[in-house]
Enzyme design. Structure first.
Site, short mmCIF file in Angstrom:
data_model
loop_
_atom_site.label_atom_id
_atom_site.label_comp_id
_atom_site.label_asym_id
_atom_site.label_seq_id
_atom_site.Cartn_x
_atom_site.Cartn_y
_atom_site.Cartn_z
N TYR A 53 -23.61 1.33 -28.73
CA TYR A 53 -25.14 0.92 -29.65
C TYR A 53 -24.46 1.31 -31.18
CZ TYR A 53 -26.78 2.24 -25.18
OH TYR A 53 -27.13 2.40 -23.39
N HIS A 128 -20.13 2.18 -18.26
CA HIS A 128 -21.06 1.65 -19.02
C HIS A 128 -21.54 0.37 -18.49
CE1 HIS A 128 -23.69 0.50 -23.10
NE2 HIS A 128 -24.17 0.11 -21.99
N SER A 208 -34.78 0.72 -19.65
CA SER A 208 -35.41 -0.02 -20.57
C SER A 208 -36.66 -0.06 -19.11
CB SER A 208 -34.90 -1.80 -19.95
OG SER A 208 -36.22 -3.24 -20.58
N PRO A 209 -36.31 0.88 -18.89
CA PRO A 209 -37.95 1.39 -18.32
C PRO A 209 -39.27 0.62 -18.65
CG PRO A 209 -38.15 2.98 -19.86
CD PRO A 209 -37.57 2.05 -19.56
N LEU A 210 -39.59 0.26 -19.02
CA LEU A 210 -41.01 -0.77 -19.52
C LEU A 210 -40.58 -2.34 -19.50
CD1 LEU A 210 -42.40 0.68 -22.47
CD2 LEU A 210 -42.95 1.06 -20.13
N GLY A 211 -39.43 -2.53 -18.64
CA GLY A 211 -39.10 -3.95 -18.80
C GLY A 211 -39.18 -4.92 -20.18
N GLY A 212 -38.68 -4.24 -21.26
CA GLY A 212 -38.46 -5.23 -22.09
C GLY A 212 -40.20 -5.43 -22.60
#
Length: 295
Positions: A53, A128, A208-212
């Site tokens: 990152y 990863h 990305s739990p909000l799907g981006g």
């Protein structure tokens, strides 16, 4: 803050994905540190990072060093904070993502992460991504050796499938505690992996739990194909007087007791909003409506 189990540890039901603090579009360090401190203030005890990152071709390990500084400068107790990092990917100068799951690389990467984080043992070390050029058993075997050597406490795998999870479980045994895959109301192609995690007692960490999905997409009419069904999340949010993002995270928590979402953030206010989702318990009718909306 509510809590969930990861291995033999208790962690916050909502974690922090620290990636946005170090890649393209990242905030300045003052705001980045304030974001991590806001997460800690809100009761977040799981911080997710990786050695890759960073900006393309520059500053490997930037995010790990940033989290180490954030923890060192925080005024409160951080003894219960779990820093989860990952090895096996890189960011060359062209901005792509490379993969190296060789045991030699993973062991070297873990040593470097140890130094950057300033710890005696990495709390959770995750492969990863599977490397198609390296037998998966060899990659997870390196994680097993790192645990045996005391350099890593707990191990996990990321971006993987059911067969590889079973392989990792066979190689690592109870050393394996987590799986980190992409999963959200908009992206649900890891349903089988989630079910297996529940069966094996592994924490499932949706990245990305909000799907981006951007805040504007959830808060109002969207022009992105396929997002119209997310209107149910806006409707529940309006009824509850909370953000649609909180509803999305609460929906994820309701999917299974092994789910621990790790939403990214680059502002303190975003962290506080996400952390509040841990206290938002959906009713049966709300959950059923949201479930139907994402089918």
């Amino acid at each position: 803050m509510r809590y969930r189990t990861l291995g033999d540890l208790r962690v916050s039901a909502i974690g922090l994905g620290a990636m946005p603090l170090s890649i393209e579009g990242r905030p300045d360090e003052t705001r980045a540190l304030a974001t991590v401190h806001a997460a800690l203030d809100a009761g977040v005890t799981l911080l997710d990072t990786a050695d890759s990152y960073h900006l393309p071709g520059a500053e490997p390990g930037h995010n790990e060093r940033l989290l180490a500084r954030a923890l060192a400068t925080y005024g409160g107790d951080t003894s219960d904070v779990l820093v989860a990092t990952k090895g096996g990917r890189g960011r060359p100068a062209d901005g792509s993502w490379s993969t190296d799951g060789s045991p030699r690389h993973l062991k070297s990467a873990a040593e470097a992460s140890l130094k950057r984080l300033g710890v005696e043992a990495i709390g959770l070390y995750q492969l990863h991504k599977p490397d198609p050029g390296v037998p998966f058993e060899e990659s997870v075997g390196a994680l097993r050796e790192l645990v045996d050597e005391g350099k890593v406490r707990l191990a996990g795998v990321s971006n993987t499938d059911v067969d590889r999870i079973r392989t990792a479980h066979a190689v690592l045994g109870d050393r394996l505690v987590s799986v980190q895959n992409r999963y959200s109301p908009a992206v649900r192609d890891s349903e089988a992996e989630l079910r297996l995690c529940a069966e094996l007692g592994l924490a499932f960490l949706p990245w990305s739990p909000l799907g981006g999905i951007s805040r504007s997409s959830l808060d109002g009419p969207s022009r992105v194909p396929g997002e119209a069904r997310l209107g149910a999340f806006r409707a529940v949010a309006a009824e509850r007087g909370v953000s649609p993002q909180q509803v999305a995270l609460a929906w994820l928590l309701a999917r299974s007791p092994v789910v621990v979402p790790i939403p990214g953030a680059s502002r303190p206010q975003t962290v506080r909003d996400s952390a509040a989702a841990a206290e938002l318990v959906l009713g049966a009718e709300e959950s059923a409506w949201l479930d139907a909306a994402v089918q």
